[in-house]
Design a protein around this motif. Structure first.
Motif, PDB file in Angstrom:
ATOM      1  N   LEU A  57       0.850  -1.193   0.000  1.00 58.81           N
ATOM      2  CA  LEU A  57       0.000   0.000   0.000  1.00 58.81           C
ATOM      3  C   LEU A  57       0.882   1.238   0.000  1.00 58.81           C
ATOM      4  O   LEU A  57       1.809   1.346   0.813  1.00 58.81           O
ATOM      5  CB  LEU A  57      -0.894   0.023   1.238  1.00 58.81           C
ATOM      6  CG  LEU A  57      -1.880  -1.133   1.407  1.00 58.81           C
ATOM      7  CD1 LEU A  57      -2.645  -0.974   2.715  1.00 58.81           C
ATOM      8  CD2 LEU A  57      -2.832  -1.232   0.222  1.00 58.81           C
ATOM      9  N   PHE A  58       0.585   2.172  -0.890  1.00 63.99           N
ATOM     10  CA  PHE A  58       1.324   3.434  -0.970  1.00 63.99           C
ATOM     11  C   PHE A  58       0.441   4.582  -0.491  1.00 63.99           C
ATOM     12  O   PHE A  58      -0.789   4.487  -0.495  1.00 63.99           O
ATOM     13  CB  PHE A  58       1.786   3.680  -2.408  1.00 63.99           C
ATOM     14  CG  PHE A  58       2.698   2.624  -2.945  1.00 63.99           C
ATOM     15  CD1 PHE A  58       4.030   2.593  -2.598  1.00 63.99           C
ATOM     16  CD2 PHE A  58       2.216   1.631  -3.792  1.00 63.99           C
ATOM     17  CE1 PHE A  58       4.887   1.614  -3.085  1.00 63.99           C
ATOM     18  CE2 PHE A  58       3.054   0.643  -4.286  1.00 63.99           C
ATOM     19  CZ  PHE A  58       4.391   0.634  -3.926  1.00 63.99           C
ATOM     20  N   ASP A  59       1.092   5.671  -0.096  1.00 65.55           N
ATOM     21  CA  ASP A  59       0.353   6.792   0.473  1.00 65.55           C
ATOM     22  C   ASP A  59      -0.682   7.359  -0.490  1.00 65.55           C
ATOM     23  O   ASP A  59      -1.765   7.785  -0.070  1.00 65.55           O
ATOM     24  CB  ASP A  59       1.305   7.890   0.953  1.00 65.55           C
ATOM     25  CG  ASP A  59       2.269   8.384  -0.124  1.00 65.55           C
ATOM     26  OD1 ASP A  59       2.441   7.698  -1.153  1.00 65.55           O
ATOM     27  OD2 ASP A  59       2.872   9.455   0.067  1.00 65.55           O
ATOM     28  N   ASP A  60      -0.389   7.343  -1.778  1.00 61.50           N
ATOM     29  CA  ASP A  60      -1.331   7.927  -2.735  1.00 61.50           C
ATOM     30  C   ASP A  60      -2.513   7.010  -3.055  1.00 61.50           C
ATOM     31  O   ASP A  60      -3.406   7.375  -3.820  1.00 61.50           O
ATOM     32  CB  ASP A  60      -0.617   8.347  -4.023  1.00 61.50           C
ATOM     33  CG  ASP A  60       0.088   7.201  -4.739  1.00 61.50           C
ATOM     34  OD1 ASP A  60       0.038   6.050  -4.239  1.00 61.50           O
ATOM     35  OD2 ASP A  60       0.697   7.444  -5.794  1.00 61.50           O
ATOM     36  N   MET A  61      -2.537   5.815  -2.456  1.00 64.52           N
ATOM     37  CA  MET A  61      -3.669   4.915  -2.614  1.00 64.52           C
ATOM     38  C   MET A  61      -4.756   5.177  -1.568  1.00 64.52           C
ATOM     39  O   MET A  61      -5.877   4.698  -1.702  1.00 64.52           O
ATOM     40  CB  MET A  61      -3.208   3.453  -2.519  1.00 64.52           C
ATOM     41  CG  MET A  61      -2.292   3.027  -3.648  1.00 64.52           C
ATOM     42  SD  MET A  61      -1.450   1.450  -3.319  1.00 64.52           S
ATOM     43  CE  MET A  61      -2.819   0.325  -3.187  1.00 64.52           C
ATOM     44  N   ASP A  62      -4.422   5.927  -0.534  1.00 60.14           N
ATOM     45  CA  ASP A  62      -5.373   6.231   0.544  1.00 60.14           C
ATOM     46  C   ASP A  62      -6.264   7.388   0.115  1.00 60.14           C
ATOM     47  O   ASP A  62      -5.835   8.534   0.041  1.00 60.14           O
ATOM     48  CB  ASP A  62      -4.610   6.587   1.820  1.00 60.14           C
ATOM     49  CG  ASP A  62      -5.531   6.825   3.010  1.00 60.14           C
ATOM     50  OD1 ASP A  62      -6.769   6.830   2.835  1.00 60.14           O
ATOM     51  OD2 ASP A  62      -5.007   7.018   4.122  1.00 60.14           O
ATOM     52  N   VAL A  63      -7.529   7.076  -0.176  1.00 60.28           N
ATOM     53  CA  VAL A  63      -8.474   8.095  -0.634  1.00 60.28           C
ATOM     54  C   VAL A  63      -9.565   8.336   0.402  1.00 60.28           C
ATOM     55  O   VAL A  63     -10.675   8.769   0.075  1.00 60.28           O
ATOM     56  CB  VAL A  63      -9.082   7.719  -2.006  1.00 60.28           C
ATOM     57  CG1 VAL A  63      -8.006   7.740  -3.082  1.00 60.28           C
ATOM     58  CG2 VAL A  63      -9.768   6.355  -1.950  1.00 60.28           C
ATOM     59  N   SER A  64      -9.231   8.073   1.672  1.00 59.49           N
ATOM     60  CA  SER A  64     -10.211   8.219   2.747  1.00 59.49           C
ATOM     61  C   SER A  64     -10.778   9.624   2.816  1.00 59.49           C
ATOM     62  O   SER A  64     -11.949   9.819   3.176  1.00 59.49           O
ATOM     63  CB  SER A  64      -9.568   7.860   4.086  1.00 59.49           C
ATOM     64  OG  SER A  64      -8.998   6.570   4.060  1.00 59.49           O
ATOM     65  N   ALA A  65      -9.977  10.620   2.481  1.00 65.03           N
ATOM     66  CA  ALA A  65     -10.403  12.013   2.622  1.00 65.03           C
ATOM     67  C   ALA A  65     -11.042  12.573   1.355  1.00 65.03           C
ATOM     68  O   ALA A  65     -11.476  13.731   1.361  1.00 65.03           O
ATOM     69  CB  ALA A  65      -9.206  12.875   3.021  1.00 65.03           C
ATOM     70  N   SER A 114      -3.957  -4.315  -6.574  1.00 64.73           N
ATOM     71  CA  SER A 114      -4.266  -3.169  -5.714  1.00 64.73           C
ATOM     72  C   SER A 114      -4.751  -1.988  -6.520  1.00 64.73           C
ATOM     73  O   SER A 114      -4.370  -1.806  -7.677  1.00 64.73           O
ATOM     74  CB  SER A 114      -3.012  -2.746  -4.934  1.00 64.73           C
ATOM     75  OG  SER A 114      -2.590  -3.764  -4.059  1.00 64.73           O
ATOM     76  N   GLY A 115      -5.584  -1.178  -5.870  1.00 65.16           N
ATOM     77  CA  GLY A 115      -6.045   0.068  -6.468  1.00 65.16           C
ATOM     78  C   GLY A 115      -5.972   1.196  -5.467  1.00 65.16           C
ATOM     79  O   GLY A 115      -4.978   1.909  -5.373  1.00 65.16           O
ATOM     80  N   LEU A 116      -7.029   1.337  -4.660  1.00 66.43           N
ATOM     81  CA  LEU A 116      -7.144   2.392  -3.665  1.00 66.43           C
ATOM     82  C   LEU A 116      -7.725   1.795  -2.394  1.00 66.43           C
ATOM     83  O   LEU A 116      -8.186   0.651  -2.389  1.00 66.43           O
ATOM     84  CB  LEU A 116      -8.062   3.508  -4.176  1.00 66.43           C
ATOM     85  CG  LEU A 116      -7.739   4.115  -5.541  1.00 66.43           C
ATOM     86  CD1 LEU A 116      -8.896   5.010  -6.007  1.00 66.43           C
ATOM     87  CD2 LEU A 116      -6.436   4.896  -5.503  1.00 66.43           C
ATOM     88  N   PHE A 117      -7.732   2.582  -1.304  1.00 63.28           N
ATOM     89  CA  PHE A 117      -8.405   2.114  -0.098  1.00 63.28           C
ATOM     90  C   PHE A 117      -8.972   3.289   0.683  1.00 63.28           C
ATOM     91  O   PHE A 117      -8.516   4.428   0.558  1.00 63.28           O
ATOM     92  CB  PHE A 117      -7.485   1.254   0.773  1.00 63.28           C
ATOM     93  CG  PHE A 117      -6.304   1.965   1.386  1.00 63.28           C
ATOM     94  CD1 PHE A 117      -6.381   2.501   2.674  1.00 63.28           C
ATOM     95  CD2 PHE A 117      -5.103   2.073   0.696  1.00 63.28           C
ATOM     96  CE1 PHE A 117      -5.290   3.139   3.251  1.00 63.28           C
ATOM     97  CE2 PHE A 117      -4.008   2.711   1.266  1.00 63.28           C
ATOM     98  CZ  PHE A 117      -4.102   3.244   2.544  1.00 63.28           C
ATOM     99  N   VAL A 118     -10.001   2.969   1.473  1.00 64.01           N
ATOM    100  CA  VAL A 118     -10.699   3.951   2.300  1.00 64.01           C
ATOM    101  C   VAL A 118     -10.767   3.415   3.720  1.00 64.01           C
ATOM    102  O   VAL A 118     -11.221   2.286   3.939  1.00 64.01           O
ATOM    103  CB  VAL A 118     -12.134   4.206   1.786  1.00 64.01           C
ATOM    104  CG1 VAL A 118     -12.851   5.226   2.667  1.00 64.01           C
ATOM    105  CG2 VAL A 118     -12.126   4.650   0.333  1.00 64.01           C
ATOM    106  N   LEU A 119     -10.331   4.217   4.689  1.00 65.82           N
ATOM    107  CA  LEU A 119     -10.429   3.853   6.097  1.00 65.82           C
ATOM    108  C   LEU A 119     -11.540   4.665   6.755  1.00 65.82           C
ATOM    109  O   LEU A 119     -11.655   5.870   6.532  1.00 65.82           O
ATOM    110  CB  LEU A 119      -9.106   4.122   6.825  1.00 65.82           C
ATOM    111  CG  LEU A 119      -7.874   3.374   6.310  1.00 65.82           C
ATOM    112  CD1 LEU A 119      -6.647   3.758   7.134  1.00 65.82           C
ATOM    113  CD2 LEU A 119      -8.091   1.861   6.342  1.00 65.82           C
TER     114      LEU A 119
END
Length: 257
Positions: free
Chosen positions: A78-86, A156-161
């Motif tokens: 997981l890379f930082d630019d995959m985190d689309v939580s915001a 992998s694509g993106l992720f949301v927390l």
């Protein structure tokens, strides 16, 4: 020098054009060769400024394994630019053929580099978080063998927390029940027991696999432990919510472009 398999996948990502499978280059079942390709792609992304923030476990659910025609778990970075939580909405323009699934995420408070007993793995978990993973494949039509998906960073694509945080002292992940809804209609159901029997068992598997490949799990990282139920296609404009008993909810909305 970049291997032909890594170059094929990198070109597909760069041009947003799905490519042919890479199993013709590395073999359909050669897991070692596939992780070597994944490592090449990881180093390429890091050289361009991406920062590793954790790992994902893939193919932990029997339902997802049946969907994709594979029979064992895998993992990706997981890379930082995959985190689309915001992000609201999440843009779909950079995705090729995305699907979404609900998962339990673990935030780690300790490295998992030595003792990987069940007790040590459990003690390394800070909190659990409700999560959505947007999986994607650079390979046309999701025509993947186990080697194809591993090489492609476990699809992998993106992720949301989500915002909720729950400790293991308050909830056992194996007991969680999940419902995934799209625009208010339930489209997928599952349970913690569907994730390699227990999301903590999936985490233990990952800790050993990542350590053995020289990329161990570290304090502060996030781990997506794997789908609790079947994944569903992502369509522009859809709103997705996953509700987990005892853990809370996580919601994301997709843009139209």
């Amino acid at each position: 020098m970049t291997s032909p398999a890594a170059q094929r996948l990198l070109d597909a990502a760069r041009t947003a054009t799905p490519c042919a499978p890479v199993r013709d280059l590395i073999g359909a079942q050669d897991v070692g060769a596939a992780y070597a390709v994944q490592r090449e792609i990881t180093l390429n992304r890091q050289s361009l400024g991406a920062r590793t923030v954790g790992h994902k476990i893939g193919l932990t659910s029997a339902a997802v394994q049946r969907q994709l025609g594979v029979d064992q778990p895998d993992f990706g970075v997981l890379f930082d630019d995959m985190d689309v939580s915001a992000l609201d909405p999440v843009p779909v323009g950079g995705l090729l053929q995305p699907r979404i699934e609900a998962e339990v995420a673990f935030l780690l408070r300790a490295d998992l580099t030595g003792d990987l007993s069940a007790a040590a793995v459990r003690a390394a978990v800070d909190v659990m978080v409700p999560a959505l993973e947007i999986v994607d494949s650079r390979i046309a039509g999701w025509d993947i063998s186990i080697a194809d998906t591993i090489a492609d960073n476990a699809s992998s694509g993106l992720f949301v927390l989500g915002d909720d945080r729950v400790g293991l002292d308050a909830l056992e992940p194996v007991d969680i029940q999940m419902e995934l809804s799209v625009d208010g209609a339930v489209v997928s159901k599952g349970a913690g027991s569907a994730c390699l029997g227990d999301p903590l068992a999936a985490l233990a598997w990952l800790a050993a696999a990542a350590r053995d490949l020289g990329d161990p799990l570290l304090a502060g990282q996030v781990v997506l432990s794997g789908a609790l139920g079947p994944m569903v296609p992502v369509l522009p404009g859809m709103r997705v919510t996953a509700a987990f008993t005892g853990l809370g909810t996580v919601t994301t909305r997709f843009g139209t472009e």
